[in-house]
Design a protein around this motif. Structure first.
Motif, PDB file in Angstrom:
ATOM      1  N   LEU A   1       4.963  -8.454  -0.516  1.00 16.11           N
ATOM      2  CA  LEU A   1       4.441  -7.117  -0.761  1.00 16.11           C
ATOM      3  C   LEU A   1       5.325  -6.130  -0.015  1.00 16.11           C
ATOM      4  O   LEU A   1       5.468  -6.217   1.208  1.00 16.11           O
ATOM      5  CB  LEU A   1       2.992  -6.972  -0.287  1.00 16.11           C
TER       6      LEU A   1
ATOM      7  N   VAL B   1       5.815  -1.912   0.014  1.00 22.83           N
ATOM      8  CA  VAL B   1       5.216  -0.665  -0.462  1.00 22.83           C
ATOM      9  C   VAL B   1       6.047   0.514   0.026  1.00 22.83           C
ATOM     10  O   VAL B   1       6.236   0.695   1.230  1.00 22.83           O
ATOM     11  CB  VAL B   1       3.763  -0.524   0.044  1.00 22.83           C
TER      12      VAL B   1
ATOM     13  N   THR C   1       4.365   0.539  -5.117  1.00 19.28           N
ATOM     14  CA  THR C   1       4.630  -0.865  -4.792  1.00 19.28           C
ATOM     15  C   THR C   1       5.952  -1.262  -5.435  1.00 19.28           C
ATOM     16  O   THR C   1       6.063  -1.317  -6.658  1.00 19.28           O
ATOM     17  CB  THR C   1       3.502  -1.772  -5.305  1.00 19.28           C
TER      18      THR C   1
ATOM     19  N   ASN D   1       6.330  -7.207  -5.502  1.00 22.17           N
ATOM     20  CA  ASN D   1       5.105  -8.001  -5.477  1.00 22.17           C
ATOM     21  C   ASN D   1       5.453  -9.387  -5.984  1.00 22.17           C
ATOM     22  O   ASN D   1       5.120  -9.770  -7.089  1.00 22.17           O
ATOM     23  CB  ASN D   1       4.034  -7.352  -6.358  1.00 22.17           C
TER      24      ASN D   1
ATOM     25  N   ASN E   1      -2.747  -9.696  -3.348  1.00 19.59           N
ATOM     26  CA  ASN E   1      -2.792  -9.039  -2.046  1.00 19.59           C
ATOM     27  C   ASN E   1      -3.202  -7.573  -2.167  1.00 19.59           C
ATOM     28  O   ASN E   1      -2.903  -6.917  -3.164  1.00 19.59           O
ATOM     29  CB  ASN E   1      -1.433  -9.126  -1.357  1.00 19.59           C
TER      30      ASN E   1
ATOM     31  N   PHE F   1      -3.707  -3.648   0.085  1.00 21.63           N
ATOM     32  CA  PHE F   1      -2.988  -2.830   1.063  1.00 21.63           C
ATOM     33  C   PHE F   1      -3.890  -1.700   1.529  1.00 21.63           C
ATOM     34  O   PHE F   1      -4.509  -1.006   0.711  1.00 21.63           O
ATOM     35  CB  PHE F   1      -1.721  -2.256   0.428  1.00 21.63           C
TER      36      PHE F   1
ATOM     37  N   SER G   1      -2.067  -5.692  -5.691  1.00 23.31           N
ATOM     38  CA  SER G   1      -0.759  -5.035  -5.634  1.00 23.31           C
ATOM     39  C   SER G   1      -0.150  -4.762  -6.997  1.00 23.31           C
ATOM     40  O   SER G   1       0.747  -3.919  -7.135  1.00 23.31           O
ATOM     41  CB  SER G   1       0.214  -5.872  -4.794  1.00 23.31           C
TER      42      SER G   1
ATOM     43  N   LEU H   1       2.306  -1.221  -9.112  1.00 23.70           N
ATOM     44  CA  LEU H   1       3.640  -1.797  -9.146  1.00 23.70           C
ATOM     45  C   LEU H   1       4.601  -0.901  -9.916  1.00 23.70           C
ATOM     46  O   LEU H   1       4.371  -0.567 -11.079  1.00 23.70           O
ATOM     47  CB  LEU H   1       3.597  -3.184  -9.774  1.00 23.70           C
TER      48      LEU H   1
ATOM     49  N   MET I   1      -1.714  -5.454   5.204  1.00 31.85           N
ATOM     50  CA  MET I   1      -1.917  -6.196   3.954  1.00 31.85           C
ATOM     51  C   MET I   1      -3.160  -7.057   4.085  1.00 31.85           C
ATOM     52  O   MET I   1      -3.453  -7.589   5.166  1.00 31.85           O
ATOM     53  CB  MET I   1      -0.703  -7.084   3.676  1.00 31.85           C
TER      54      MET I   1
END
Length: 243
Positions: free
Chosen positions: A29, A31, A54, A57, A63, A65, A112, A116, A144
């Motif tokens: 992950l 970001v 994001t 991923n 996951n 955030f 996530s 994206l 996370m």
């Protein structure tokens, strides 16, 4: 007031097999963020806008955030808007902060995939203006949530878990973070914050195989090669980096 800048991005990146090392590629992950503090005529913050994208991923897990504003109480938040919650493991107060937290926690997303490669704005409006000194520095306490296990948080090194998090877990294999401070005995973190648009390693390419001075930076406690992530001569192995 912009962090890291009006047009630039910062990146927080995570390894989601904590407290084991996993493949240590920091692309599970990643970001991108830009935080805008909206100030009133007196220079006090009335709102925070989190611009979120994001950028990576590559995890097999689902996951989430979140960001803890660790100097702000939940009651100091009037509204949270723009966050995306599509699963059922996050409980919110009526103002949009996460329920059950001693400090103000905003779950930006619980999956996530939902942000994206697409920029989103999450806005946090305060009940009363707050001084920028009291507010603290962005990105505050980002974390996370691993695979929809709400108590399993990964934070930047030496940062605290939220009220709902646990920082020690039994794992198969070697637990490299027995004291639960999100950094191994030899100085290697499970989360990093870069005040630039960080180019993450390719899948299963450890970060120290993509960036030649990462080990020196980590082992020295951040004293050496503070710019290890930059595109300087001899710093990168581009064949191991996503562009």
């Amino acid at each position: 007031m912009f962090t890291p800048s009006k047009y630039g991005w910062g990146t927080v990146a995570f390894e989601d097999l904590w407290p084991t090392n996993g493949d240590y590629d920091f692309n599970d992950l990643a970001v991108n963020y830009r935080v805008v503090a909206i100030l009133n005529a007196e220079g006090l913050a009335v709102q925070l806008d989190f611009m979120i994208n994001t950028k990576s991923n590559r995890a097999s897990f689902t996951n989430g955030f979140g960001i803890e504003l660790d100097s702000i109480l939940p009651t100091q938040i009037e509204t949270v808007s723009g966050n995306i919650l599509i699963h059922n493991y996050i409980n919110q107060n009526t103002n949009g902060t996460e329920a059950g937290q001693d400090k103000a926690v905003i779950i930006i997303f619980d999956d996530s995939n939902s942000m994206l490669n697409n920029e989103h704005k999450v806005s946090v409006k305060f009940t009363s203006p707050i001084s920028t000194n009291d507010l603290g520095m962005a990105p505050f306490n980002p974390f996370m949530i691993i695979d929809k296990l709400r108590e399993k948080e990964v934070h930047l090194a030496y940062m605290n878990t939220t009220t709902l998090g646990l920082n020690t877990f039994d794992v198969e294999g070697t637990n490299n973070d027995e004291d639960g401070n999100y950094i191994s005995n030899n100085g290697f973190p499970w989360a990093i914050n870069i005040v630039h648009d960080f180019k993450v390693p390719k899948e299963s390419k450890a970060v120290n195989k993509a960036y030649n001075h990462f080990d020196s930076w980590a082992i020295s406690g951040g004293l050496e090669y503070k710019d290890w992530y930059k595109d300087n001569p001899g710093y990168r192995n581009t064949e191991n980096i996503q562009f």
